[in-house]
Scaffold this active site. Structure first.
Site, PDB file in Angstrom:
ATOM      1  N   PRO A  67      21.477  -6.206 -32.595  1.00 60.95           N
ATOM      2  CA  PRO A  67      20.097  -5.841 -32.237  1.00 60.95           C
ATOM      3  C   PRO A  67      19.542  -4.726 -33.114  1.00 60.95           C
ATOM      4  CG  PRO A  67      21.651  -5.273 -30.472  1.00 60.95           C
ATOM      5  CD  PRO A  67      22.418  -6.035 -31.496  1.00 60.95           C
ATOM      6  N   GLU A  88      30.645  -4.987 -26.715  1.00 54.91           N
ATOM      7  CA  GLU A  88      29.759  -3.881 -27.126  1.00 54.91           C
ATOM      8  C   GLU A  88      29.407  -3.969 -28.609  1.00 54.91           C
ATOM      9  OE1 GLU A  88      28.042  -1.477 -25.478  1.00 54.91           O
ATOM     10  OE2 GLU A  88      28.730  -2.620 -23.752  1.00 54.91           O
ATOM     11  N   ARG A 111      14.419 -26.507 -40.561  1.00 52.58           N
ATOM     12  CA  ARG A 111      13.075 -27.104 -40.581  1.00 52.58           C
ATOM     13  C   ARG A 111      12.418 -26.984 -41.957  1.00 52.58           C
ATOM     14  NH1 ARG A 111      10.122 -27.919 -36.154  1.00 52.58           N
ATOM     15  NH2 ARG A 111       8.247 -27.070 -37.124  1.00 52.58           N
ATOM     16  N   ASP A 117       2.364 -24.579 -39.367  1.00 52.91           N
ATOM     17  CA  ASP A 117       2.806 -23.910 -38.139  1.00 52.91           C
ATOM     18  C   ASP A 117       2.398 -22.437 -38.205  1.00 52.91           C
ATOM     19  OD1 ASP A 117       4.073 -26.001 -36.837  1.00 52.91           O
ATOM     20  OD2 ASP A 117       5.970 -25.691 -37.900  1.00 52.91           O
TER      21      ASP A 117
HETATM   22  N1  SAM Z   1      26.070  -2.293 -28.006  1.00 50.31           N
HETATM   23  C1  SAM Z   1      25.199  -3.065 -28.863  1.00 50.31           C
HETATM   24  C2  SAM Z   1      23.924  -2.277 -29.123  1.00 50.31           C
HETATM   25  O1  SAM Z   1      23.435  -1.628 -28.212  1.00 50.31           O
HETATM   26  O2  SAM Z   1      23.392  -2.333 -30.235  1.00 50.31           O
HETATM   27  C3  SAM Z   1      24.844  -4.390 -28.237  1.00 50.31           C
HETATM   28  C4  SAM Z   1      25.976  -5.358 -28.161  1.00 50.31           C
HETATM   29  S1  SAM Z   1      25.489  -6.970 -27.582  1.00 50.31           S
HETATM   30  C5  SAM Z   1      25.827  -6.877 -25.881  1.00 50.31           C
HETATM   31  C6  SAM Z   1      26.770  -8.011 -28.183  1.00 50.31           C
HETATM   32  C7  SAM Z   1      26.450  -8.785 -29.437  1.00 50.31           C
HETATM   33  O3  SAM Z   1      25.364  -9.667 -29.168  1.00 50.31           O
HETATM   34  C8  SAM Z   1      26.017  -7.994 -30.636  1.00 50.31           C
HETATM   35  O4  SAM Z   1      27.120  -7.483 -31.363  1.00 50.31           O
HETATM   36  C9  SAM Z   1      25.230  -9.037 -31.447  1.00 50.31           C
HETATM   37  O5  SAM Z   1      26.093  -9.810 -32.248  1.00 50.31           O
HETATM   38  C10 SAM Z   1      24.617  -9.888 -30.361  1.00 50.31           C
HETATM   39  N2  SAM Z   1      23.215  -9.534 -30.072  1.00 50.31           N
HETATM   40  C11 SAM Z   1      22.728  -8.997 -28.945  1.00 50.31           C
HETATM   41  N3  SAM Z   1      21.413  -8.838 -29.000  1.00 50.31           N
HETATM   42  C12 SAM Z   1      21.016  -9.307 -30.206  1.00 50.31           C
HETATM   43  C13 SAM Z   1      19.769  -9.410 -30.867  1.00 50.31           C
HETATM   44  N4  SAM Z   1      18.655  -8.984 -30.300  1.00 50.31           N
HETATM   45  N5  SAM Z   1      19.745  -9.944 -32.104  1.00 50.31           N
HETATM   46  C14 SAM Z   1      20.880 -10.367 -32.709  1.00 50.31           C
HETATM   47  N6  SAM Z   1      22.099 -10.284 -32.125  1.00 50.31           N
HETATM   48  C15 SAM Z   1      22.170  -9.766 -30.897  1.00 50.31           C
END
Ligand code: SAM
Length: 253
Positions: free
Chosen positions: A92, A119, A157, A172
């Protein structure tokens, strides 16, 4: 025949992709070898009895982290199978995935994607592999699998021949022929619950229809996503090409 793009997805949950890859346009793209999707279970790289991929964070705190000594060898081994290609790591905290980003991926031969869980990743995984860190939005998913699916579907796509009508992805929302929102569309019946289809769309006058669609696109963008319109001049002149899409690089600045 070599596929236009080879995707490699590194995940702890390869089964999450089964239904997704076996339906509709995506299935067709795989069957016709426009794309190839290889799923790799990262647990196959764990050499202990329990196939441990995660461990508790140093310093305490909630959750578990993906281990550097498991993930790095796995990514490196998969990259060595062919030319390494672009390496995306889902987090994220990454650069926002959007249409221009997808366009830049659509000319690659190979895209390797690393899905986090729990995490997230031990920080040294990022330091060693130097991936492109990619987010699909400001919210938290359980893992990177949904993000990998979003990338596969969006990029696919854009490969010539995947969609029946080559124009359909140009016009699009956010796309190359129209960096703003798409216009309103209608189909039969001509009237429903007192709501009629705009007369111009029934007129057969293609110049007028084109003009209406451009105006409608701009109006909708002004109302729903004014951030996509950079100058008011672009609105009044109806020159959509003078608007720009907020790309991922600019978001980071
Ligand atoms: N502790 C992390 C943080 O706060 O940045 C979040 C971990 S999340 C629960 C677990 C995994 O989900 C991440 O390592 C990532 O690979 C994926 N993930 C979660 N949200 C995402 C997003 N918005 N975009 C891309 N990957 C995401």
């Amino acid at each position: 025949m070599l596929p236009a793009i080879r995707f490699d997805v590194l995940t702890l949950f390869p089964n999450a992709f089964t239904g997704f890859l076996s339906e509709s346009v995506l299935k067709g793209a795989i069957v016709t070898q426009k794309i190839e999707v290889n799923l790799h279970n990262m647990r196959d790289w764990a050499d202990d009895k329990h196939a441990t991929m995660d461990d508790r964070p140093f310093g305490g705190g909630p959750g578990m982290l993906l281990k550097v000594d498991r993930v790095v060898p796995c990514v490196e081994a998969i990259q060595r199978q062919q030319e390494p290609g672009r390496l995306l790591m889902f987090t994220p905290q990454g650069c926002r995935f959007n249409q221009p980003f997808a366009e830049s991926l659509s000319t690659e031969k190979r895209i390797v994607m690393l899905c986090g869980r729990y995490e997230g990743f031990d920080e040294r995984i990022t330091e060693i592999l130097k991936p492109e860190e990619v987010s699909i939005g400001d919210y938290i998913l359980n893992g990177g699998e949904v993000a990998a699916m979003a990338v596969i579907e969006t990029v696919m796509r854009l490969i010539p021949g995947v969609l029946g009508d080559e124009d359909s992805n140009r016009f699009d929302s956010f796309s190359t022929g129209n960096r703003i929102l798409d216009c309103a569309h209608y189909t039969r019946p001509r009237e429903y619950r007192g709501l009629a289809v705009p007369e111009v769309l029934l007129s057969g006058n293609h110049a007028e229809i084109d003009r209406w669609r451009k105006e409608n696109s701009l109006q909708r963008t002004q109302v729903k996503r004014p951030d996509l319109l950079v100058t008011s001049a672009s609105v009044s002149s109806l020159k959509t090409e003078t608007t720009i899409f907020v790309d991922s690089k600019k978001q980071q600045e």
